[in-house]
Design a protein around this motif. Structure first.
Motif, PDB file in Angstrom:
ATOM      1  N   ALA A   1      37.480  52.699  38.356  1.00 35.74           N
ATOM      2  CA  ALA A   1      36.072  53.033  38.102  1.00 35.74           C
ATOM      3  C   ALA A   1      35.208  51.969  38.767  1.00 35.74           C
ATOM      4  N   VAL A   2      34.442  52.378  39.763  1.00 31.95           N
ATOM      5  CA  VAL A   2      33.636  51.430  40.537  1.00 31.95           C
ATOM      6  C   VAL A   2      32.167  51.555  40.145  1.00 31.95           C
ATOM      7  N   ASP A   3      31.615  50.483  39.621  1.00 32.17           N
ATOM      8  CA  ASP A   3      30.183  50.453  39.298  1.00 32.17           C
ATOM      9  C   ASP A   3      29.428  49.786  40.439  1.00 32.17           C
ATOM     10  N   PRO A   4      28.119  50.045  40.518  1.00 30.76           N
ATOM     11  CA  PRO A   4      27.350  49.358  41.551  1.00 30.76           C
ATOM     12  C   PRO A   4      27.368  47.861  41.279  1.00 30.76           C
ATOM     13  N   ASP A   5      27.225  47.090  42.305  1.00 27.59           N
ATOM     14  CA  ASP A   5      27.274  45.642  42.151  1.00 27.59           C
ATOM     15  C   ASP A   5      26.178  45.023  43.001  1.00 27.59           C
ATOM     16  N   ASP A   6      25.148  44.525  42.317  1.00 25.72           N
ATOM     17  CA  ASP A   6      23.997  43.959  43.022  1.00 25.72           C
ATOM     18  C   ASP A   6      24.401  42.828  43.962  1.00 25.72           C
ATOM     19  N   GLU A   7      25.442  42.107  43.549  1.00 24.85           N
ATOM     20  CA  GLU A   7      25.778  40.910  44.322  1.00 24.85           C
ATOM     21  C   GLU A   7      26.474  41.231  45.639  1.00 24.85           C
ATOM     22  N   VAL A   8      27.283  42.293  45.641  1.00 28.39           N
ATOM     23  CA  VAL A   8      28.078  42.513  46.856  1.00 28.39           C
ATOM     24  C   VAL A   8      27.534  43.641  47.755  1.00 28.39           C
ATOM     25  N   GLY A   9      26.946  44.668  47.167  1.00 23.35           N
ATOM     26  CA  GLY A   9      26.385  45.741  47.992  1.00 23.35           C
ATOM     27  C   GLY A   9      27.408  46.792  48.389  1.00 23.35           C
ATOM     28  N   LEU A  10      26.910  47.905  48.910  1.00 22.67           N
ATOM     29  CA  LEU A  10      27.752  49.065  49.203  1.00 22.67           C
ATOM     30  C   LEU A  10      28.804  48.779  50.272  1.00 22.67           C
ATOM     31  N   TYR A  11      28.435  48.004  51.277  1.00 25.72           N
ATOM     32  CA  TYR A  11      29.381  47.765  52.378  1.00 25.72           C
ATOM     33  C   TYR A  11      30.661  47.098  51.868  1.00 25.72           C
TER      34      TYR A  11
ATOM     35  N   PHE B   1      26.249  54.286  39.842  1.00 24.22           N
ATOM     36  CA  PHE B   1      26.556  54.198  41.280  1.00 24.22           C
ATOM     37  C   PHE B   1      25.647  55.143  42.075  1.00 24.22           C
ATOM     38  N   VAL B   2      25.510  56.373  41.580  1.00 24.67           N
ATOM     39  CA  VAL B   2      24.685  57.368  42.281  1.00 24.67           C
ATOM     40  C   VAL B   2      23.224  56.921  42.332  1.00 24.67           C
ATOM     41  N   LEU B   3      22.727  56.359  41.229  1.00 18.42           N
ATOM     42  CA  LEU B   3      21.327  55.923  41.210  1.00 18.42           C
ATOM     43  C   LEU B   3      21.094  54.778  42.190  1.00 18.42           C
ATOM     44  N   GLU B   4      22.109  53.965  42.382  1.00 17.23           N
ATOM     45  CA  GLU B   4      21.960  52.802  43.270  1.00 17.23           C
ATOM     46  C   GLU B   4      22.121  53.189  44.747  1.00 17.23           C
ATOM     47  N   TYR B   5      23.136  53.989  45.035  1.00 10.40           N
ATOM     48  CA  TYR B   5      23.479  54.242  46.447  1.00 10.40           C
ATOM     49  C   TYR B   5      23.249  55.688  46.886  1.00 10.40           C
ATOM     50  N   GLY B   6      22.829  56.538  45.967  1.00 12.08           N
ATOM     51  CA  GLY B   6      22.508  57.914  46.325  1.00 12.08           C
ATOM     52  C   GLY B   6      23.731  58.780  46.584  1.00 12.08           C
ATOM     53  N   VAL B   7      23.477  60.045  46.847  1.00  9.60           N
ATOM     54  CA  VAL B   7      24.552  60.979  47.178  1.00  9.60           C
ATOM     55  C   VAL B   7      25.275  60.481  48.433  1.00  9.60           C
ATOM     56  N   ARG B   8      24.509  59.876  49.335  1.00 11.75           N
ATOM     57  CA  ARG B   8      25.098  59.394  50.576  1.00 11.75           C
ATOM     58  C   ARG B   8      26.141  58.310  50.331  1.00 11.75           C
ATOM     59  N   GLY B   9      25.875  57.444  49.351  1.00 11.06           N
ATOM     60  CA  GLY B   9      26.843  56.401  49.005  1.00 11.06           C
ATOM     61  C   GLY B   9      28.150  56.998  48.510  1.00 11.06           C
ATOM     62  N   VAL B  10      28.039  58.059  47.697  1.00 11.58           N
ATOM     63  CA  VAL B  10      29.236  58.742  47.200  1.00 11.58           C
ATOM     64  C   VAL B  10      29.998  59.350  48.377  1.00 11.58           C
ATOM     65  N   ARG B  11      29.254  59.956  49.279  1.00 12.14           N
ATOM     66  CA  ARG B  11      29.877  60.599  50.448  1.00 12.14           C
ATOM     67  C   ARG B  11      30.627  59.569  51.309  1.00 12.14           C
ATOM     68  N   GLU B  12      30.054  58.382  51.436  1.00 12.21           N
ATOM     69  CA  GLU B  12      30.715  57.342  52.242  1.00 12.21           C
ATOM     70  C   GLU B  12      32.017  56.882  51.597  1.00 12.21           C
ATOM     71  N   MET B  13      32.004  56.747  50.261  1.00 10.57           N
ATOM     72  CA  MET B  13      33.225  56.359  49.560  1.00 10.57           C
ATOM     73  C   MET B  13      34.289  57.451  49.732  1.00 10.57           C
ATOM     74  N   PHE B  14      33.842  58.701  49.678  1.00 13.23           N
ATOM     75  CA  PHE B  14      34.769  59.830  49.808  1.00 13.23           C
ATOM     76  C   PHE B  14      35.386  59.842  51.201  1.00 13.23           C
ATOM     77  N   SER B  15      34.572  59.513  52.165  1.00 16.19           N
ATOM     78  CA  SER B  15      35.068  59.511  53.534  1.00 16.19           C
ATOM     79  C   SER B  15      36.131  58.420  53.720  1.00 16.19           C
ATOM     80  N   VAL B  16      35.908  57.261  53.110  1.00 17.16           N
ATOM     81  CA  VAL B  16      36.880  56.163  53.179  1.00 17.16           C
ATOM     82  C   VAL B  16      38.190  56.530  52.471  1.00 17.16           C
ATOM     83  N   CYS B  17      38.067  57.113  51.271  1.00 14.89           N
ATOM     84  CA  CYS B  17      39.275  57.316  50.449  1.00 14.89           C
ATOM     85  C   CYS B  17      39.994  58.629  50.747  1.00 14.89           C
ATOM     86  N   GLY B  18      39.230  59.623  51.170  1.00 11.10           N
ATOM     87  CA  GLY B  18      39.844  60.908  51.515  1.00 11.10           C
ATOM     88  C   GLY B  18      40.885  60.749  52.617  1.00 11.10           C
ATOM     89  N   ASP B  19      40.639  59.806  53.535  1.00 12.19           N
ATOM     90  CA  ASP B  19      41.580  59.569  54.634  1.00 12.19           C
ATOM     91  C   ASP B  19      42.946  59.107  54.134  1.00 12.19           C
TER      92      ASP B  19
END
Lengths: 227, 227
Positions: free
Chosen positions: B11-21, B43-61
């Motif tokens: 379970a990944v929560d947003p993290d102000d200190e490290v950021g999405l990258y 997580f969605v409120l911090e990084y938006g739908v796009r942030g979720v999509r980026e995580m999916f792209s990384v992990c789906g592979d």
């Protein structure tokens, strides 16, 4: 009739065709009449926390509420984290009573009290599915409401007996009733049964003339429940 | 031991200190080991739908799932509208069983089936408050699960008897169990009781060495439940 506009909460969904700027203009016309706004998760996903904040800035100037309807149903720490994003952007937030008080609504309520944000708890819902589980757990849900002491409770306009039983049990609480318009309840169904606010969505927002639709709702309210 | 990594959802929560990258880099290391991700509303409120999509792209592979944990608890039309925003950005979405089937989960399930997205329903939660209402409505909640036929069900690792009763009632369904780590359950508590996945959050993500913390969870799982 100003006071009856104060009894209406307009549920505003995102609208691909018009965009946030037009929605804000429309919201201002609802709020200058005295009505309030309810914004849900689809709105937040489309326009972000910033979109909610902009609506709040428009409507707060008219003394109107922006009620954030995320229907939160998580553990306390997560609900508090979610609500914290909307500090200064909403007058009230909606959570589900059924998640319980301990390590749940207590954490949220304490944070909201500190931030000056109202808590609204869902007692029952307006769709047929709420008869399958929620309605059978009403007494325990009422116990959670009793412990949490929210500012408001959601009870469906489509079932006036539920509204009346919430009113009898919690005379001090504001009752907000969704289901008016597209979902089948008529303006006044809930307020005549003791609700404080009726929530109207598509009937107003999807009308070719939304402000006139709001006027019609208020006129109908006045005719049925007096003004 | 690869297969046991497949049993862990981080379970990944947003993290102000490290950021999405940085979160994406970390997520890739979890997913290349075979584990999955759970992303919630913070997580969605911090990084938006796009942030979720980026995580999916990384992990789906890596053949890993991204489970969107909004704990939706609204009428069907709204849940469908919310889920539609995440088409192509999540493998599964979590909703509450207690909202019921009619004009509720049925609408959501039909849409998700069409989009090829898995539905996970919450049967019970990991915090003490779930004993106040949810636990008393378990039989009716089970009936909703039975009608909806979700891919998965959430049952808390903190209460193995609940996990076992879900397993007995729904042998065909995957059981996902939160509460391991910071909330008190130990790795293996749920899987040894019949769960398919254990959800671990802060114990891994707040560790000074998150990947090693994941390795430790998997080793403990192997020691306790075999591999």
């Amino acid at each position: 009739m100003e006071s009856l506009y104060r009894r209406i909460v307009v549920a505003v969904d995102p609208d691909d065709e018009v965009g946030l700027y037009t929605l804000k203009q429309l919201a201002e016309r609802f709020c200058e009449r005295g009505s309030h706004l309810k914004l849900g998760l689809p709105f937040v996903l489309e326009y972000g926390v910033r979109g909610v904040r902009e609506m709040f800035s428009v409507c707060g100037d008219h003394g109107s509420m922006v009620i954030l309807d995320l229907k939160m149903a998580d553990i306390g720490a997560i609900m508090r984290m979610i609500a914290s994003k909307f500090r200064g952007a909403a007058s009230a937030v909606i959570a589900h009573a059924f998640v319980g008080y301990n390590s749940g609504l207590r954490d949220l309520k304490e944070a909201l009290d500190e931030w000056g944000v109202k808590l609204v708890l869902v007692a029952s819902m307006s769709h047929p599915g709420s008869r399958e589980v929620l309605d059978h757990c009403m007494e325990r849900i009422f116990e959670v409401i009793d412990r949490t002491r929210p500012w408001g409770v959601v009870a469906p306009a489509t079932r006036p007996t539920v509204v009346a039983s919430v009113k009898a049990r919690f005379p001090y609480v504001r009752i907000l009733s969704p289901g008016v318009g597209a979902q089948g309840a008529k303006p006044g169904d809930a307020i005549c049964s003791g609700a404080d606010y009726e929530i109207v969505g598509r009937y107003i927002t999807k009308s070719p003339e939304p402000v006139k639709a709001l006027d019609r709702v208020v006129e109908e309210l006045k005719r049925r429940c007096g003004g």
